[in-house]
Design an enzyme around this catalytic site. Structure first.
Site, mmCIF file in Angstrom:
data_model
loop_
_atom_site.group_PDB
_atom_site.id
_atom_site.type_symbol
_atom_site.label_atom_id
_atom_site.label_comp_id
_atom_site.label_asym_id
_atom_site.label_seq_id
_atom_site.Cartn_x
_atom_site.Cartn_y
_atom_site.Cartn_z
ATOM 1 N N ASP A 10 0.865 -1.179 0.000
ATOM 2 C CA ASP A 10 0.000 0.000 0.000
ATOM 3 C C ASP A 10 0.907 1.236 0.000
ATOM 4 O O ASP A 10 2.132 1.139 -0.188
ATOM 5 C CB ASP A 10 -1.021 -0.037 1.148
ATOM 6 C CG ASP A 10 -0.402 0.237 2.515
ATOM 7 O OD1 ASP A 10 0.849 0.366 2.605
ATOM 8 O OD2 ASP A 10 -1.154 0.315 3.497
ATOM 9 N N CYS A 67 3.085 -3.063 4.008
ATOM 10 C CA CYS A 67 2.269 -1.889 4.330
ATOM 11 C C CYS A 67 3.063 -1.087 5.362
ATOM 12 O O CYS A 67 4.268 -1.266 5.494
ATOM 13 C CB CYS A 67 0.865 -2.282 4.804
ATOM 14 S SG CYS A 67 0.800 -3.299 6.291
ATOM 15 N N THR A 69 3.022 -1.132 8.693
ATOM 16 C CA THR A 69 3.529 -1.987 9.768
ATOM 17 C C THR A 69 3.725 -3.438 9.347
ATOM 18 O O THR A 69 4.401 -4.193 10.063
ATOM 19 C CB THR A 69 2.522 -2.012 10.938
ATOM 20 O OG1 THR A 69 1.266 -2.499 10.428
ATOM 21 C CG2 THR A 69 2.337 -0.617 11.543
ATOM 22 N N HIS A 100 9.733 -23.610 9.780
ATOM 23 C CA HIS A 100 8.687 -24.214 10.612
ATOM 24 C C HIS A 100 7.276 -23.970 10.078
ATOM 25 O O HIS A 100 6.400 -24.810 10.284
ATOM 26 C CB HIS A 100 8.753 -23.663 12.043
ATOM 27 C CG HIS A 100 9.914 -24.206 12.821
ATOM 28 N ND1 HIS A 100 10.042 -24.026 14.184
ATOM 29 C CD2 HIS A 100 11.008 -24.925 12.435
ATOM 30 C CE1 HIS A 100 11.152 -24.617 14.603
ATOM 31 N NE2 HIS A 100 11.770 -25.159 13.561
ATOM 32 N N HIS A 135 6.277 -30.315 11.626
ATOM 33 C CA HIS A 135 5.750 -28.998 11.222
ATOM 34 C C HIS A 135 4.715 -29.129 10.119
ATOM 35 O O HIS A 135 3.782 -28.327 10.044
ATOM 36 C CB HIS A 135 6.901 -28.082 10.805
ATOM 37 C CG HIS A 135 7.888 -27.877 11.905
ATOM 38 N ND1 HIS A 135 7.586 -27.189 13.060
ATOM 39 C CD2 HIS A 135 9.159 -28.339 12.054
ATOM 40 C CE1 HIS A 135 8.622 -27.203 13.866
ATOM 41 N NE2 HIS A 135 9.593 -27.897 13.280
HETATM 42 C C1 RB5 Z 1 -1.868 3.005 6.381
HETATM 43 O O1 RB5 Z 1 -1.796 4.242 6.974
HETATM 44 C C2 RB5 Z 1 -1.535 1.912 7.388
HETATM 45 O O2 RB5 Z 1 -2.626 1.725 8.229
HETATM 46 C C3 RB5 Z 1 -1.194 0.625 6.672
HETATM 47 O O3 RB5 Z 1 -0.095 0.850 5.846
HETATM 48 C C4 RB5 Z 1 -0.815 -0.560 7.533
HETATM 49 O O4 RB5 Z 1 0.204 -0.229 8.423
HETATM 50 C C5 RB5 Z 1 -1.907 -1.287 8.172
HETATM 51 O O5 RB5 Z 1 -1.729 -2.286 8.861
#
Ligand code: RB5
Length: 147
Positions: A10, A67, A69, A100, A135
């Site tokens: 994203d 993304c 995080t 695993h 596993h």
């Molecule tokens: C976008 O701002 C953010 O929420 C997305 O990139 C991600 O981290 C969501 O888990």
């Protein structure tokens, strides 16, 4: 190369995605880029679903989802039976995700992991094999309809 690779992000991950594509191309990997390609806000769910469908419909394919995080991407990808998406923030997690968990999608956070560490995480993920044995039994218990 043993695997076909596909990548998507994203807006929170597109810069790290570009860095990983450049890095992997230098390593002679062919990599399919499903977007996104700008900082314009998009829904991570759309890209996670696109990439998951791609991995499930192409043999011998591993995916990379990025993304902000890595959390949203892993949540969305793991809704697909047959996708085992692992959020990795270090190389130990990347090794275990393959050895695993037989993860077929690597998730990373573009706002969490810098490009230097991300290269090591990707290298480890791509160069580690599933060990099978007990596993495999556990993976079969994730979803009895696949594998
Ligand atoms: C976008 O701002 C953010 O929420 C997305 O990139 C991600 O981290 C969501 O888990």
């Amino acid at each position: 190369m043993p695997y076909r690779l596909v990548i998507a992000s994203d807006h929170g991950g597109f810069e790290l995605k570009f860095a990983m594509i450049n890095y992997l191309k230098q390593q002679q990997y062919d990599i399919v880029d499903l977007g996104t390609n700008s900082s314009e806000s998009v829904d991570y769910t759309e890209y996670a679903h696109l990439l998951s469908q791609y991995v499930l419909s192409h043999e011998n394919t591993l995916g990379i989802l990025i993304c902000g995080t890595g959390i949203g991407m892993s949540l969305a990808a793991n809704r697909h039976s047959g996708i085992r998406a692992a959020l990795c923030t270090d190389t130990y997690m990347a090794r275990m995700a393959r050895e695993h968990n037989d993860a077929n999608v690597l998730c990373m956070g573009g706002r969490v992991t810098g490009p230097g560490l991300a290269e090591h995480i990707v290298d480890t993920f791509l160069n580690t094999e599933f060990v099978g044995g007990r596993h495999l039994r556990r993976i079969n218990q994730l979803d009895p309809t696949v594998k």
